[in-house]
Design an enzyme around this catalytic site. Sequence first.
Site, PDB file in Angstrom:
ATOM      1  N   HIS A 104     -10.071   1.516   4.212  1.00  0.00           N
ATOM      2  CA  HIS A 104      -8.825   1.758   4.959  1.00  0.00           C
ATOM      3  C   HIS A 104      -9.082   2.854   5.995  1.00  0.00           C
ATOM      4  O   HIS A 104      -9.842   3.796   5.736  1.00  0.00           O
ATOM      5  CB  HIS A 104      -7.703   2.178   3.996  1.00  0.00           C
ATOM      6  CG  HIS A 104      -6.360   2.185   4.664  1.00  0.00           C
ATOM      7  ND1 HIS A 104      -5.975   3.194   5.509  1.00  0.00           N
ATOM      8  CD2 HIS A 104      -5.343   1.290   4.633  1.00  0.00           C
ATOM      9  CE1 HIS A 104      -4.756   2.925   5.971  1.00  0.00           C
ATOM     10  NE2 HIS A 104      -4.348   1.770   5.456  1.00  0.00           N
TER      11      HIS A 104
ATOM     12  N   LYS B  87       0.056   4.278  -0.447  1.00  0.00           N
ATOM     13  CA  LYS B  87      -0.593   5.504   0.061  1.00  0.00           C
ATOM     14  C   LYS B  87      -0.306   6.680  -0.878  1.00  0.00           C
ATOM     15  O   LYS B  87      -0.278   6.490  -2.093  1.00  0.00           O
ATOM     16  CB  LYS B  87      -0.147   5.772   1.503  1.00  0.00           C
ATOM     17  CG  LYS B  87      -0.301   4.542   2.382  1.00  0.00           C
ATOM     18  CD  LYS B  87      -0.204   4.818   3.846  1.00  0.00           C
ATOM     19  CE  LYS B  87      -0.393   3.511   4.599  1.00  0.00           C
ATOM     20  NZ  LYS B  87      -0.512   3.693   6.030  1.00  0.00           N
TER      21      LYS B  87
ATOM     22  N   GLU C 101      -7.456   5.309   6.900  1.00  0.00           N
ATOM     23  CA  GLU C 101      -7.149   6.674   6.462  1.00  0.00           C
ATOM     24  C   GLU C 101      -8.268   7.219   5.570  1.00  0.00           C
ATOM     25  O   GLU C 101      -8.497   8.428   5.538  1.00  0.00           O
ATOM     26  CB  GLU C 101      -5.781   6.698   5.758  1.00  0.00           C
ATOM     27  CG  GLU C 101      -4.649   6.584   6.785  1.00  0.00           C
ATOM     28  CD  GLU C 101      -3.375   5.921   6.274  1.00  0.00           C
ATOM     29  OE1 GLU C 101      -3.192   5.815   5.057  1.00  0.00           O
ATOM     30  OE2 GLU C 101      -2.553   5.511   7.123  1.00  0.00           O
TER      31      GLU C 101
ATOM     32  N   GLU D 240      -6.490  -4.294  10.400  1.00  0.00           N
ATOM     33  CA  GLU D 240      -5.456  -3.286  10.639  1.00  0.00           C
ATOM     34  C   GLU D 240      -5.832  -2.448  11.862  1.00  0.00           C
ATOM     35  O   GLU D 240      -6.613  -1.490  11.737  1.00  0.00           O
ATOM     36  CB  GLU D 240      -5.314  -2.356   9.425  1.00  0.00           C
ATOM     37  CG  GLU D 240      -4.952  -3.045   8.137  1.00  0.00           C
ATOM     38  CD  GLU D 240      -4.356  -2.064   7.129  1.00  0.00           C
ATOM     39  OE1 GLU D 240      -3.161  -2.168   6.850  1.00  0.00           O
ATOM     40  OE2 GLU D 240      -5.088  -1.198   6.635  1.00  0.00           O
TER      41      GLU D 240
ATOM     42  N   ASN E 254       0.862  -1.188   0.000  1.00  0.00           N
ATOM     43  CA  ASN E 254       0.000   0.000   0.000  1.00  0.00           C
ATOM     44  C   ASN E 254       0.900   1.241   0.000  1.00  0.00           C
ATOM     45  O   ASN E 254       1.449   1.609   1.028  1.00  0.00           O
ATOM     46  CB  ASN E 254      -0.906  -0.041   1.247  1.00  0.00           C
ATOM     47  CG  ASN E 254      -1.771   1.195   1.355  1.00  0.00           C
ATOM     48  OD1 ASN E 254      -1.861   1.990   0.411  1.00  0.00           O
ATOM     49  ND2 ASN E 254      -2.424   1.366   2.494  1.00  0.00           N
TER      50      ASN E 254
ATOM     51  N   GLY F 112       2.627  -1.046   4.388  1.00  0.00           N
ATOM     52  CA  GLY F 112       2.632   0.359   3.980  1.00  0.00           C
ATOM     53  C   GLY F 112       4.051   0.856   3.812  1.00  0.00           C
ATOM     54  O   GLY F 112       4.731   0.567   2.820  1.00  0.00           O
TER      55      GLY F 112
END
Length: 250
Positions: free
Chosen positions: A99, A13, A101, A168, A11, A232
């Site tokens: 996710h 991001k 975020e 997560e 990921n 990540g």
Amino acid sequence: MTNNNIYFVANWKMHGNLTSLNSINNVIKLAKSKKFRKIKIVYCPPYTLLEAFVKKTKNSYISVGAQNCHHEIEYGAYTGFINSKMIKNIGSKFVIIGHSESRQDGDTDSKINLKIKSALKSNLKIIFCIGESLKDRRKNKTNSILAKQIKKGLQNIKKLDNLIIAYEPLWSIGTGIIPKRNDLEKNLNFIRKNLNRIKNGNKISILYGGSVNTNNISNLARIPQINGFIVGGSSLKSKKFIDIIKKSII
Ligand code: PGA
């Protein structure tokens, strides 16, 4: 980890540009080698790099996914958004939905449910993220939060073949802290129990994400309830990502 369903989701991001593409050459090479052929590597770069990643990984053993999508499946007046059909259309096979975020940026359980439905219609594989905050955890609410996220996120969804769950814990993401093995196993078992209540839910893979790195992967890989990882920060440099993949083979 000994089963064949080992996912390694990178990921990225909000990182990366066109010059980052060559950095994955060694990962492509690794994925081709016989020893790692059964591993499923999925790169989730930002939208701007999706098409370039699809081209770059063509005829390799690596798949590409988006990090989110809009809930509306039809084209329309949604300035600044991208839907699941567009993601599928350029050759991506996966999409991350829910996710933390994105949840912090306005994704509610019901919006996530619509996004999952739209992504299923577009024939994408969904990496559906769930996890409790530190506050939830301190208040002993982990189970109720996870159960609610699963129930609401998957409401009225019957076809689960394309679904993967990623656990997560928010307090693990980007912090360098991972749950203690006992806690992690307890939460993974709880998630599995919830999934087993759904028809064919026992076939859903469960990934772990949150500060996976070269130091903790060997221990994490020994947890039988985990079918793969979302990585990540440690996926941005190929060397670290490769190290993580190699160390997970036990
Ligand atoms: P991290 O991120 O590995 O940097 O903690 C994981 C994620 O947010 O998916």
